[in-house]
Design a protein around this motif. Structure first.
Motif, short mmCIF file in Angstrom:
data_model
loop_
_atom_site.label_atom_id
_atom_site.label_comp_id
_atom_site.label_asym_id
_atom_site.label_seq_id
_atom_site.Cartn_x
_atom_site.Cartn_y
_atom_site.Cartn_z
N LEU A 210 21.06 -26.39 -61.61
CA LEU A 210 20.16 -25.32 -62.01
C LEU A 210 19.60 -25.56 -63.41
O LEU A 210 18.45 -25.27 -63.68
CB LEU A 210 20.91 -23.98 -62.01
N MET A 211 20.47 -26.11 -64.27
CA MET A 211 20.06 -26.32 -65.65
C MET A 211 19.08 -27.46 -65.82
O MET A 211 18.44 -27.57 -66.84
CB MET A 211 21.30 -26.65 -66.50
N ARG A 212 19.06 -28.36 -64.85
CA ARG A 212 18.28 -29.58 -65.05
C ARG A 212 17.20 -29.77 -63.99
O ARG A 212 17.24 -30.74 -63.22
CB ARG A 212 19.20 -30.80 -65.04
N PRO A 213 16.21 -28.90 -63.94
CA PRO A 213 15.13 -29.13 -62.97
C PRO A 213 14.44 -30.46 -63.20
O PRO A 213 13.98 -31.10 -62.26
CB PRO A 213 14.17 -27.96 -63.20
N GLU A 214 14.41 -30.91 -64.48
CA GLU A 214 13.71 -32.17 -64.78
C GLU A 214 14.43 -33.38 -64.19
O GLU A 214 13.87 -34.46 -64.10
CB GLU A 214 13.53 -32.33 -66.29
N TYR B 122 12.58 -33.35 -60.35
CA TYR B 122 11.15 -33.42 -59.99
C TYR B 122 10.76 -34.72 -59.32
O TYR B 122 10.02 -34.75 -58.36
CB TYR B 122 10.27 -33.32 -61.25
N TYR B 123 11.21 -35.83 -59.91
CA TYR B 123 10.63 -37.11 -59.51
C TYR B 123 11.61 -37.96 -58.72
O TYR B 123 11.50 -39.18 -58.67
CB TYR B 123 10.16 -37.87 -60.76
N TRP C 59 19.94 -29.16 -77.19
CA TRP C 59 18.94 -29.00 -76.15
C TRP C 59 19.36 -27.88 -75.20
O TRP C 59 18.82 -26.78 -75.27
CB TRP C 59 18.73 -30.34 -75.44
N LYS C 60 20.33 -28.15 -74.36
CA LYS C 60 20.76 -27.11 -73.43
C LYS C 60 22.28 -27.11 -73.36
O LYS C 60 22.92 -28.15 -73.49
CB LYS C 60 20.28 -27.39 -72.00
N TYR D 241 0.58 -35.52 -47.65
CA TYR D 241 1.41 -34.54 -46.95
C TYR D 241 0.66 -33.23 -46.79
O TYR D 241 0.04 -32.74 -47.72
CB TYR D 241 2.71 -34.29 -47.73
N LYS E 164 -2.30 -32.92 -63.46
CA LYS E 164 -0.95 -33.06 -64.01
C LYS E 164 -0.74 -34.48 -64.53
O LYS E 164 -1.15 -35.45 -63.90
CB LYS E 164 0.01 -32.71 -62.88
N HIS E 165 -0.15 -34.63 -65.70
CA HIS E 165 0.09 -35.93 -66.33
C HIS E 165 -1.18 -36.76 -66.51
O HIS E 165 -1.14 -37.99 -66.52
CB HIS E 165 1.09 -36.77 -65.51
N GLU F 12 1.50 -31.22 -68.92
CA GLU F 12 1.98 -32.44 -69.58
C GLU F 12 0.90 -33.51 -69.66
O GLU F 12 1.19 -34.70 -69.59
CB GLU F 12 3.23 -32.98 -68.87
N PHE G 209 6.71 -28.92 -68.01
CA PHE G 209 7.44 -28.42 -66.84
C PHE G 209 8.77 -27.83 -67.23
O PHE G 209 9.30 -28.11 -68.29
CB PHE G 209 7.63 -29.53 -65.81
N ARG G 210 9.30 -27.04 -66.34
CA ARG G 210 10.56 -26.34 -66.63
C ARG G 210 11.69 -27.33 -66.84
O ARG G 210 11.81 -28.31 -66.12
CB ARG G 210 10.91 -25.43 -65.46
N GLY G 211 12.52 -27.04 -67.83
CA GLY G 211 13.70 -27.85 -68.06
C GLY G 211 13.47 -29.09 -68.90
O GLY G 211 14.40 -29.69 -69.36
N GLU G 212 12.21 -29.49 -69.05
CA GLU G 212 11.94 -30.72 -69.80
C GLU G 212 12.33 -30.54 -71.27
O GLU G 212 12.22 -29.45 -71.81
CB GLU G 212 10.45 -31.05 -69.73
N PRO G 213 12.75 -31.63 -71.91
CA PRO G 213 13.09 -31.51 -73.33
C PRO G 213 11.86 -31.27 -74.20
O PRO G 213 10.74 -31.49 -73.76
CB PRO G 213 13.70 -32.88 -73.65
#
Lengths: 570, 286
Positions: free
Chosen positions: A75-79, A82-83, A335-336, B43, B103-104, B123, B143-147
């Motif tokens: 939950l804490m790390r969506p990043e 993503y990819y 950071w988190k 998709y 995006k990007h 971003e 984006f969410r969670g990114e540093p």
């Protein structure tokens, strides 16, 4: 249905049966390894493994793959997600995401791809174990088990405080059965108690833990006695005090010595992710490697085993039940931070972290893990882990194997490390290189033996589960110390992975998935003693817990494929 | 001037689920024949399709992405991720677009003659995005969670309509210009760059910002208490364009850092309810 498989002419590495690279055939029937005479070659599916390596399926005994804190990490790390999408292929695999905190599905697929078939989650608070089992049930392919956190459990502490080992043993036996756990996990003994008051960072082995009149040393010794009394299959699994604090190697050695008198011939303590516990120096600025001292002690005794906790440069998500340490780590990353506390049982913290080559501390950490593994003479005492995802993701095991097998591979990394760190470590002067047989020991046979599962896991003798990995390596032709890339490539994508007699991976691609068993321990305790202890527990339970005693126990029907292991006891 | 090669995409039918068009960029099209383009995998929801199954593709394709112009006709808000990661060329969308437009993005130009979804230019590193309608939430956001340090790093986003919440979340450099109104939290966690809002904003502008510049020409309901009034400015500049004031200038956000230097400009004529700040200045501070 054709359920017979014959693997022909492979170079077999099966340390439990003392087979070191002999050309052999392996026969599989109905999910078991059987003698060659029992199968009918005309009906069997024949896999030609000539020029390939055949090993038992890998066993990972310390990998945080399920449970509440892994989920909090996700939950804490969506990043992190993503990819890294694993797409759905109908009938072959489900979708999933994640690198350091992968989805349950991805965990199964990635392990299978590397040829690993058993994985153990090493820390789950008993109250949240229902969640852990839900996740383990959802993890495809692998056989699994879960260790239960007991060091800060109020009942355990109460019994140990009174010195009542028998009652404590009865409680532990009940707890393992009630939560379907496999072994006793100790994380920074007693640390969750001071952490309730925001203290506990750097708790020493002989510090008191108020309000209990007990020290971490007594907890380790007490639970070690309990473990022996119940004849549990796995020794106590200890994450030592003062983890990750410079100068902690003495605490680690003290912890090992604390139980040395309780052992007769057998292993009675497993020190986990020892890399984080082998630091010298007085601060981060002058951190030193003390791998030699640790290895020296372990070489001199027979009651200790360890796993590496090797770090991998790059992203990691540190997660441990050592909550104060995580809080301290958070202040270095800024950071988190995620923290959780489980009533009357445990606490945990989660902090994302990046290990960097040019960082002095990280460079030393990288060296320590390998130094310990290379300096301990007996491979049966070492288990390969990265403490996934604390040191790095489990998908880096092939890299670690290459480092262990080839000095050249290590030198290639050493070139890029922090130069000041290189002056402090012994790694560049260590010439030892693991053989393929020894790699089979530290990734398969050793952990299986330590888990007490060596009758069915980690070997290829008749009667074992048909968990087999075939790698595209030719030990007769390739010089591993020169061609480490070959090792890395072969181990990162198995030619075949067979789980329970079914081919799940072919040429590094998943072809099928099923669900494995969940092992748990049922220790026998005298009825009268158990009734007495349960009476006491029930009385306090209503006072200490937010759920009722009746809802605490996890039943067999809640697990997909429960597999009890019965042991003798009190 | 070099010849501009135009590629025209036209949906063959109406879409009911998102269609992910990350392959539709000049960089990806460059050097491919039309046949190769229509066989690209995309998709639609969770189903794999060929680009040619869903779109009619016409036109010519050049060798270099710099002189490719992609035109998407009859576009709708189910088309996601158009221009993802593009670094050159041009995309013109006639109609609405869905989420993650540009995006990007690292260069080139995207023009939308319609409305856009959320995460426009998320971003992005460089380039220009122009939207003639409204945009959704998180324009130019990280984006969410990114540093920290992963926000918008450059380029320019121009929205002629309104925008949603958290415009420029975690922005580091570049400019976002919104001709209409925006919702709460413009410039949240911002560290640099500039945001110009010509319309109104309900408030909480610049929450957690430690650098950069936000200019709001319309009405702002309230200023966060962690911002301090610094001065009154007659005019200010955004990307070389002079914006006439006068403005109250605030510094903040002092909850994010004790040395915060984020600047928040708020129009004086449109915000009579903020006149107490002018008094504070006259009295020489607290």
């Amino acid at each position: 249905m054709n359920n017979q498989i014959l693997i022909k002419n492979g170079y077999v590495y099966d340390p439990i049966n003392k087979i070191d690279g002999e050309k052999m055939d392996i026969a599989i029937k109905n999910g078991r390894i059987v003698p060659l005479s029992e199968i009918d070659e005309s009906k069997a599916k024949v896999i030609d493994a000539s020029g390939k390596v055949v090993m038992p399926g890998g066993v990972d005994m310390h990998t945080h793959i399920a449970g509440p804190k892994v989920n909090l990490g996700r939950l804490m790390r969506p990043e992190d997600h993503y990819y890294s999408i694993v797409k759905l292929i109908p009938g072959v695999r489900r979708s999933g995401t994640g690198i350091t905190t992968p989805s349950t599905t991805v965990v199964g697929y990635k392990y299978a791809k590397m040829g690993w078939t058993t994985a153990i989650d090493p820390a789950s608070p008993p109250l949240k174990n229902r969640h852990t089992h839900e996740e383990l049930d959802d993890t495809p392919i692998l056989d699994k088990a879960v260790f239960i956190l007991m060091d800060s459990n109020w009942f355990v502490l109460k019994y140990l405080e009174k010195g009542d080992i028998e009652k404590c043993a009865a409680f532990v036996a009940w707890l393992l059965k009630a939560t379907k756990g496999y072994a006793i996990k100790i994380v920074d003994p007693g640390v969750a108690i001071p952490w309730i008051r925001g203290k506990g960072y750097g708790l020493g082995l002989d510090d008191q833990i108020p309000p209990f009149n007990i020290t971490p040393r007594e907890i380790v010794r007490g639970l070690c006695k309990v473990n022996k009394m119940l004849k549990l299959p796995h020794p106590i699994h200890v994450h030592c005090n003062r983890l990750g604090i410079p100068g902690n190697y003495q605490t680690t050695i003290e912890t090992m010595k604390a139980v040395s008198d309780l052992a007769d011939e057998d292993v009675n303590i497993h020190i986990t992710h020892v890399q984080f516990n082998s630091y010298g120096g007085v601060g981060w600025a002058n951190l030193k490697s003390r791998a030699e001292e640790i290895a020296k002690y372990i070489n001199s005794v027979n009651h200790v085993t360890l796993d590496m906790g090797q770090i991998i440069f790059g992203e990691a998500t540190t997660m441990t039940a050592d909550a104060p340490f995580e809080y301290a780590l958070y202040h270095t990353t800024k950071w988190k931070w995620g923290g959780a506390e489980v009533e009357a049982e445990a606490a945990a913290g989660i902090v994302p972290f990046t290990y960097k080559r040019k960082n002095y501390v990280n460079a030393i950490q990288w060296c320590i893990g390998l130094e310990v593994a290379l300096l301990v003479q007996d491979p049966w005492k070492v288990v390969l882990t990265t403490d996934h995802p604390n040191g790095g993701p489990f998908t880096s095991y092939p890299e670690v194997i290459a480092w262990l097998m080839s000095k050249k591979a290590r030198e290639k990394v050493l070139e890029k490390l922090n130069k000041r760190a290189l002056r402090e470590v012994a790694l560049p002067s260590i010439d030892r290189e693991y053989s393929l047989y020894e790699i089979a020991v530290i990734t398969r046979a050793g952990p299986a033996k330590l888990l007490g599962l060596d009758n069915i896991k980690g070997h290829l003798g008749p009667g074992a589960d048909a968990d087999v990995a075939i790698y595209d390596l030719n030990p007769a032709e390739v010089d591993f110390s020169e061609n480490y890339e070959v090792i890395e490539k072969a181990f990162s994508s198995a030619l075949y992975t067979i789980k329970g007699g079914e081919i799940v991976v072919k040429d590094g691609e998943l072809v099928k998935y099923g669900y494995g068993k969940t092992y748990y321990v049922e220790a026998k305790v005298e009825d009268a003693l158990m009734q007495e202890v349960l009476g006491e527990v029930k009385e306090k339970f209503n006072e200490w817990y937010t759920i009722s005693f009746e809802n605490y126990e996890i039943h067999d029907h809640e697990l997909r494929h429960p597999q009890p292991i019965k042991v003798g006891g009190v | 001037m070099e010849k501009i090669y135009e590629v025209i995409l036209k949906p063959k039918r109406e879409f009911r689920v998102p269609v992910e068009l990350e392959v539709v960029t000049p960089n990806n099209f460059a050097g491919k024949s039309i046949n190769e383009i229509i066989s690209q995998v995309i998709y639609e929801g969770n189903r794999e399709r060929k680009l040619g199954e869903l779109f009619e593709v016409k036109g010519e394709v050049g060798e270099s992405p710099d002189n490719i112009r992609i035109i998407i006709e009859n576009s709708c808000n189910k088309l996601w991720r158009i221009g993802e990661g593009m670094s050159a060329g041009e995309i013109i969308v006639k109609g609405d677009v869905g989420h993650y437009l540009g995006k990007h993005m690292a260069g080139g130009k995207i023009t939308v003659h319609g409305n856009a979804g959320s995460w426009v230019g998320a971003e992005m590193v460089d380039g220009l995005i122009e939207i003639h309608g409204n945009a959704g939430n998180h324009v130019g956001a990280r984006f969410r969670g990114e540093p920290q340090g992963m926000g918008m790093k450059g380029g320019k986003i121009v929205i002629h309509g309104n925008a949603g919440v958290q415009v420029g979340l975690g922005m580091i450099k570049g400019a976002i210009i919104i001709d209409g109104d925006c919702l709460e939290f413009p410039g949240m966690k911002m560290r640099g760059g500039s945001i110009l809002i010509r319309g109104n904003c309900p408030g909480r502008a610049g929450a957690d910002m430690t650098g950069g510049k936000i200019v709001i020409c319309g009405r702002v309901d309230s200023i966060l208490p962690s911002f301090y009034i610094e001065s009154i400015e007659k005019a200010t500049k955004v990307k070389g364009e002079k914006i006439e004031g006068p403005f109250y200038m605030f510094l903040g956000d002092y909850l994010a850092s004790r040395r915060a230097y984020g600047r928040l400009f708020v129009s004086i004529p449109n915000n009579p309810h903020l006149k107490n700040y002018a008094k504070l200045l006259e009295e020489g501070g607290e």
